[in-house]
Motif scaffolding. Structure first.
Motif, short mmCIF file in Angstrom:
data_model
loop_
_atom_site.label_atom_id
_atom_site.label_comp_id
_atom_site.label_asym_id
_atom_site.label_seq_id
_atom_site.Cartn_x
_atom_site.Cartn_y
_atom_site.Cartn_z
N ASN A 56 0.89 -1.09 0.04
CA ASN A 56 -0.08 0.05 -0.15
C ASN A 56 0.87 1.44 -0.08
O ASN A 56 0.43 2.28 -0.70
N ASP A 122 -7.19 -8.47 -4.16
CA ASP A 122 -8.55 -7.82 -3.66
C ASP A 122 -8.21 -6.91 -2.66
O ASP A 122 -8.81 -5.78 -2.46
N SER A 123 -7.22 -7.18 -1.67
CA SER A 123 -6.93 -5.95 -0.81
C SER A 123 -6.21 -4.80 -1.27
O SER A 123 -6.76 -3.70 -0.74
N ARG A 125 -6.68 -3.78 -4.36
CA ARG A 125 -7.79 -2.95 -5.10
C ARG A 125 -8.77 -2.20 -4.26
O ARG A 125 -9.31 -1.01 -4.49
N ARG A 126 -9.17 -2.76 -3.15
CA ARG A 126 -9.71 -2.21 -1.82
C ARG A 126 -9.05 -0.95 -1.29
O ARG A 126 -9.94 0.17 -1.26
N PHE A 127 -7.80 -1.00 -1.05
CA PHE A 127 -7.17 0.11 -0.83
C PHE A 127 -7.11 1.03 -1.61
O PHE A 127 -7.25 2.54 -1.36
N SER A 129 -9.34 1.91 -4.13
CA SER A 129 -10.61 2.23 -4.47
C SER A 129 -10.88 3.28 -3.14
O SER A 129 -11.46 4.35 -3.44
N GLU A 130 -10.37 2.81 -1.79
CA GLU A 130 -10.85 3.67 -0.70
C GLU A 130 -10.10 4.90 -0.70
O GLU A 130 -10.58 6.19 -0.45
#
Length: 209
Positions: A56, A122-123, A125-127, A129-130
Motif C-alpha cells: 500500500n 482484492d486487498s 484494489r480495495r485500498f 478504491s478507498e
C-alpha cells in the motif's frame, strides 16, 4: 523522522517498488526486499508492519502527490471553463505521464501499476478504491457536466477505457517509439496531446444502439 529512519524507509520502498515491478506482489518475498534494501526484517516490521502495508505504501508514496496534482489542475480547468472537455482530460492525463518520465523510479512504478491491473489482489484494489476512488469520481462529475447526454454507465465505461489507454501510454511499449532527435519531454507531450484528442472523441461519441 530522523534522516537515518527516512533513508531506511525510502530504501525499503525503492527496493519493494523495483521487485514488485519485476516479480509481482505475490512473487516478491519480504526476504528479497530486505536483501535488496540491505536492511533486516525488523526494519520492515517497524516501518510498515506487514507486506500488505508495504504494498500500500509503495502506491501511496507516488499516488498521493499525483492525485493532488490531478485535482488541483481539474479545479483550475473547471474554474477557467467548465465546458472545456480537453482541459479536464489534460488534468487527468498529464500528471501521470509526467510521473512516468521521472527518472527516480517513475518507470518502475508504471510497471507496478500494470501489475495491479493484471494480478488479482482484492486487498490492494480495495485500498486503491478507498484512497483514490474520489479522484475518479471528481473527474466523472466534471466530464458529466460537459457531456450531459451520457448515462452514468456510459461515462464510467469510457473513464475505464481512458484509464487503460493512459496506463498503456505510460508504459511506452506501443507501436509509437520516441524518434531519434526528439526529447523524452517532447515525446510525452505528444503522447498526452494525442491521448487527450482520442479520449475527447470517445466521450463525445454517440450512444451505442
Amino acid at each position: 523522522m530522523s534522516k537515518a529512519q527516512f533513508s531506511t524507509k525510502e530504501r525499503i520502498l525503492d527496493a519493494a517498488e523495483t521487485l514488485f515491478a519485476q516479480y509481482g506482489f505475490g512473487g516478491t518475498s519480504l526476504r528479497q526486499v530486505t536483501s535488496q534494501a540491505d536492511v533486516n526484517i525488523a526494519a520492515v516490521n517497524y516501518h510498515f508492519g506487514s507486506k500488505e502495508n508495504l504494498v500500500n505504501e509503495v502506491f501511496r508514496r507516488r499516488m498521493d502527490e499525483m492525485s493532488a496534482q490531478r485535482l488541483s489542475r481539474l479545479q483550475a480547468a473547471v474554474k477557467t471553463d467548465p465546458a472545456d472537455l480537453k482541459g479536464i482530460l489534460a488534468a487527468f492525463v498529464e500528471p501521470p505521464l509526467a510521473m512516468a518520465q521521472d527518472r527516480h523510479g517513475g518507470g518502475a512504478f508504471i510497471r507496478v501499476i500494470a501489475r495491479a491491473y493484471a494480478e488479482k489482489n482484492d486487498s490492494l484494489r480495495r485500498f486503491l478504491s478507498e484512497q483514490y476512488g474520489h479522484v475518479l469520481r471528481e473527474f466523472g462529475k466534471a466530464i458529466s457536466a460537459c457531456m450531459p447526454g451520457l448515462s452514468k454507465e456510459e461515462l464510467y465505461w469510457r473513464l475505464d477505457f481512458l484509464a487503460g489507454a493512459l496506463t498503456y501510454a505510460m508504459a511506452d511499449f506501443g507501436m509509437i517509439k520516441r524518434p531519434a532527435g526528439v526529447s523524452e519531454l517532447e515525446h510525452r507531450e505528444r503522447a498526452a496531446k494525442e491521448l487527450i484528442r482520442f479520449a475527447a472523441a470517445g466521450f463525445k461519441a454517440g450512444k451505442i444502439n
